[in-house]
Design an enzyme around this catalytic site. Structure first.
Site, PDB file in Angstrom:
ATOM      1  CB  SER A 152     -26.373  79.649 -42.559  1.00  0.00           C
ATOM      2  OG  SER A 152     -27.650  79.675 -43.266  1.00  0.00           O
ATOM      3  CE1 TYR A 166     -28.117  78.161 -37.595  1.00  0.00           C
ATOM      4  CE2 TYR A 166     -28.977  79.417 -39.213  1.00  0.00           C
ATOM      5  CZ  TYR A 166     -28.056  78.261 -38.856  1.00  0.00           C
ATOM      6  OH  TYR A 166     -27.661  77.231 -39.911  1.00  0.00           O
TER       7      TYR A 166
HETATM    8  N1  NAP Z   1     -29.962  71.938 -42.075  1.00  0.00           N
HETATM    9  C1  NAP Z   1     -29.898  72.959 -42.896  1.00  0.00           C
HETATM   10  O1  NAP Z   1     -30.734  73.421 -43.238  1.00  0.00           O
HETATM   11  C2  NAP Z   1     -28.764  74.050 -42.446  1.00  0.00           C
HETATM   12  C3  NAP Z   1     -28.632  75.241 -43.172  1.00  0.00           C
HETATM   13  C4  NAP Z   1     -27.370  76.118 -43.385  1.00  0.00           C
HETATM   14  C5  NAP Z   1     -26.337  75.736 -42.290  1.00  0.00           C
HETATM   15  N2  NAP Z   1     -26.683  74.684 -41.439  1.00  0.00           N
HETATM   16  C6  NAP Z   1     -25.499  74.407 -40.554  1.00  0.00           C
HETATM   17  O2  NAP Z   1     -25.072  73.044 -40.958  1.00  0.00           O
HETATM   18  C7  NAP Z   1     -24.422  72.507 -39.861  1.00  0.00           C
HETATM   19  C8  NAP Z   1     -25.243  71.093 -39.481  1.00  0.00           C
HETATM   20  O3  NAP Z   1     -26.625  71.107 -39.521  1.00  0.00           O
HETATM   21  P1  NAP Z   1     -27.488  69.905 -39.442  1.00  0.00           P
HETATM   22  O4  NAP Z   1     -28.602  70.490 -39.991  1.00  0.00           O
HETATM   23  O5  NAP Z   1     -26.669  68.760 -40.095  1.00  0.00           O
HETATM   24  O6  NAP Z   1     -27.765  69.741 -37.864  1.00  0.00           O
HETATM   25  P2  NAP Z   1     -28.409  68.738 -37.185  1.00  0.00           P
HETATM   26  O7  NAP Z   1     -28.999  67.972 -38.044  1.00  0.00           O
HETATM   27  O8  NAP Z   1     -28.893  69.311 -36.007  1.00  0.00           O
HETATM   28  O9  NAP Z   1     -27.117  67.783 -36.667  1.00  0.00           O
HETATM   29  C9  NAP Z   1     -26.111  68.500 -35.735  1.00  0.00           C
HETATM   30  C10 NAP Z   1     -24.985  67.762 -35.576  1.00  0.00           C
HETATM   31  O10 NAP Z   1     -23.977  68.693 -34.625  1.00  0.00           O
HETATM   32  C11 NAP Z   1     -23.627  68.069 -33.542  1.00  0.00           C
HETATM   33  N3  NAP Z   1     -23.686  68.992 -32.381  1.00  0.00           N
HETATM   34  C12 NAP Z   1     -24.581  70.010 -32.098  1.00  0.00           C
HETATM   35  N4  NAP Z   1     -24.055  70.499 -31.011  1.00  0.00           N
HETATM   36  C13 NAP Z   1     -22.992  70.008 -30.816  1.00  0.00           C
HETATM   37  C14 NAP Z   1     -21.974  70.529 -29.785  1.00  0.00           C
HETATM   38  N5  NAP Z   1     -22.280  71.311 -28.706  1.00  0.00           N
HETATM   39  N6  NAP Z   1     -21.061  69.801 -29.736  1.00  0.00           N
HETATM   40  C15 NAP Z   1     -20.634  68.648 -30.529  1.00  0.00           C
HETATM   41  N7  NAP Z   1     -21.677  68.258 -31.555  1.00  0.00           N
HETATM   42  C16 NAP Z   1     -22.738  69.213 -31.522  1.00  0.00           C
HETATM   43  C17 NAP Z   1     -24.739  67.004 -33.350  1.00  0.00           C
HETATM   44  O11 NAP Z   1     -24.259  66.026 -32.623  1.00  0.00           O
HETATM   45  P3  NAP Z   1     -25.271  65.192 -31.740  1.00  0.00           P
HETATM   46  O12 NAP Z   1     -26.026  64.169 -32.670  1.00  0.00           O
HETATM   47  O13 NAP Z   1     -24.469  64.471 -30.426  1.00  0.00           O
HETATM   48  O14 NAP Z   1     -26.563  65.893 -30.988  1.00  0.00           O
HETATM   49  C18 NAP Z   1     -25.072  66.500 -34.800  1.00  0.00           C
HETATM   50  O15 NAP Z   1     -24.151  65.719 -35.390  1.00  0.00           O
HETATM   51  C19 NAP Z   1     -24.749  73.428 -38.621  1.00  0.00           C
HETATM   52  O16 NAP Z   1     -23.642  74.301 -38.509  1.00  0.00           O
HETATM   53  C20 NAP Z   1     -26.013  74.333 -39.149  1.00  0.00           C
HETATM   54  O17 NAP Z   1     -25.948  75.582 -38.865  1.00  0.00           O
HETATM   55  C21 NAP Z   1     -27.607  73.501 -41.635  1.00  0.00           C
END
Ligand code: NAP
Length: 257
Positions: A152, A166
């Site tokens: 991130s 985080y």
């Molecule tokens: N969105 C942002 O603004 C942003 C910015 C920077 C970095 N990121 C990073 O990008 C990545 C994805 O974020 P996102 O925004 O797409 O998140 P999200 O919408 O909350 O989706 C999270 C995904 O990860 C899975 N997951 C969460 N915990 C898990 C676990 N313990 N075991 C297996 N799968 C798990 C979830 O599965 P389920 O559907 O089964 O719950 C879902 O598929 C993360 O690492 C986040 O920190 C996001």
């Protein structure tokens, strides 16, 4: 070069014949990565924790005649389950070429109220699982292998309160990525850390007061699209990125500029 040679080369997808493993692929950025890698020709095995229906729907819709997509339930915090999922994927396909560590959690909270359980959970999913998955994957990856972490931009800029743990977890991925580039370089395996800014997902909705606050900090005042992050992952997974390793690649609309 004959016409038929030209047409064969033009028809070859960039990741054709490759096998990718993506953690947390059922929703958000992970789902876009799964779709993009499959579209580029890779067979993909991805994990989810709870969203079984979404995961199966994605596996069905993203599979192509060239690329099979499969969903596997495996909590990233469960090291044995994650390791088994990676070993099974490699055994089933006879190879593993690409690992994307995408699964992550964001638990906000002021230090005064932040529980040790939430601290441990954040590190278990955002950091420990990445170590576990890489350790499992390197047993299968060969020369040309690719490891891509989803960090991130908050590792570099955290301009609001309540997200220190985080930010710490994503900072850990910077060090892990740089260090492992040195371990894995001699084996011809690259490892990189994609560092998104705000991206429109369930974790970070693109509208509301918090979204407006973030847009005010950015050179491009909007949330990114999951597909934009997937595009950078696809590049890093490709042959074209063979000279990129140990890098942190911000894709954040100028959030940290
Ligand atoms: N969105 C942002 O603004 C942003 C910015 C920077 C970095 N990121 C990073 O990008 C990545 C994805 O974020 P996102 O925004 O797409 O998140 P999200 O919408 O909350 O989706 C999270 C995904 O990860 C899975 N997951 C969460 N915990 C898990 C676990 N313990 N075991 C297996 N799968 C798990 C979830 O599965 P389920 O559907 O089964 O719950 C879902 O598929 C993360 O690492 C986040 O920190 C996001």
């Amino acid at each position: 070069m004959t016409n038929s040679t030209v047409s064969t080369a033009a028809n070859t997808l960039p990741l054709q014949g490759k096998v990718a493993f993506v953690t947390g692929g059922s929703r958000g950025i992970g789902a876009a990565i799964v779709r993009r890698l499959a579209r580029d020709g890779a067979s993909v095995v991805f994990t989810y924790q709870n969203s079984a229906a979404e995961a199966q729907a994605l596996a069905d819709s993203a599979s192509t005649s060239a690329a099979k997509v499969e969903a596997v339930q495996a909590d990233a915090a469960n090291a044995a389950a994650l390791q088994a999922a990676i070993d099974n994927a490699a055994a089933k396909h006879g190879r593993l070429d690409i690992l994307v560590n995408n699964a992550g959690v964001f638990v906000p909270g002021d230090i005064a109220e932040f529980s040790l359980d939430d601290f441990d959970r954040t590190l278990a999913v955002n950091v420990r699982a990445v170590f576990v998955a890489i350790k499992a994957a390197v047993a299968h990856l060969r020369t040309g292998g690719r490891i891509i972490n989803i960090g991130s931009t908050n590792a570099h800029r955290m301009p609001f309160a309540g997200a220190a743990v985080y930010a710490m977890s994503k900072s850990a991925l910077s060090g892990l990525t740089q260090g492992l580039a040195r371990d894995l370089g001699p084996r011809g395996i690259t490892i990189n850390n994609v560092e998104p800014g705000p991206v429109a997902t369930d974790m970070n909705p693109p509208t509301g007061d918090f979204a407006t606050l973030m847009h005010g900090l950015m050179a491009l005042p909007r949330h990114g699209k999951p597909e934009e992050i997937a595009g950078m992952v696809a590049y890093l997974a490709s042959e074209e990125a063979a000279f990129v390793t140990g890098a942190g690649l911000k894709i954040d609309g100028g959030f940290a500029a």
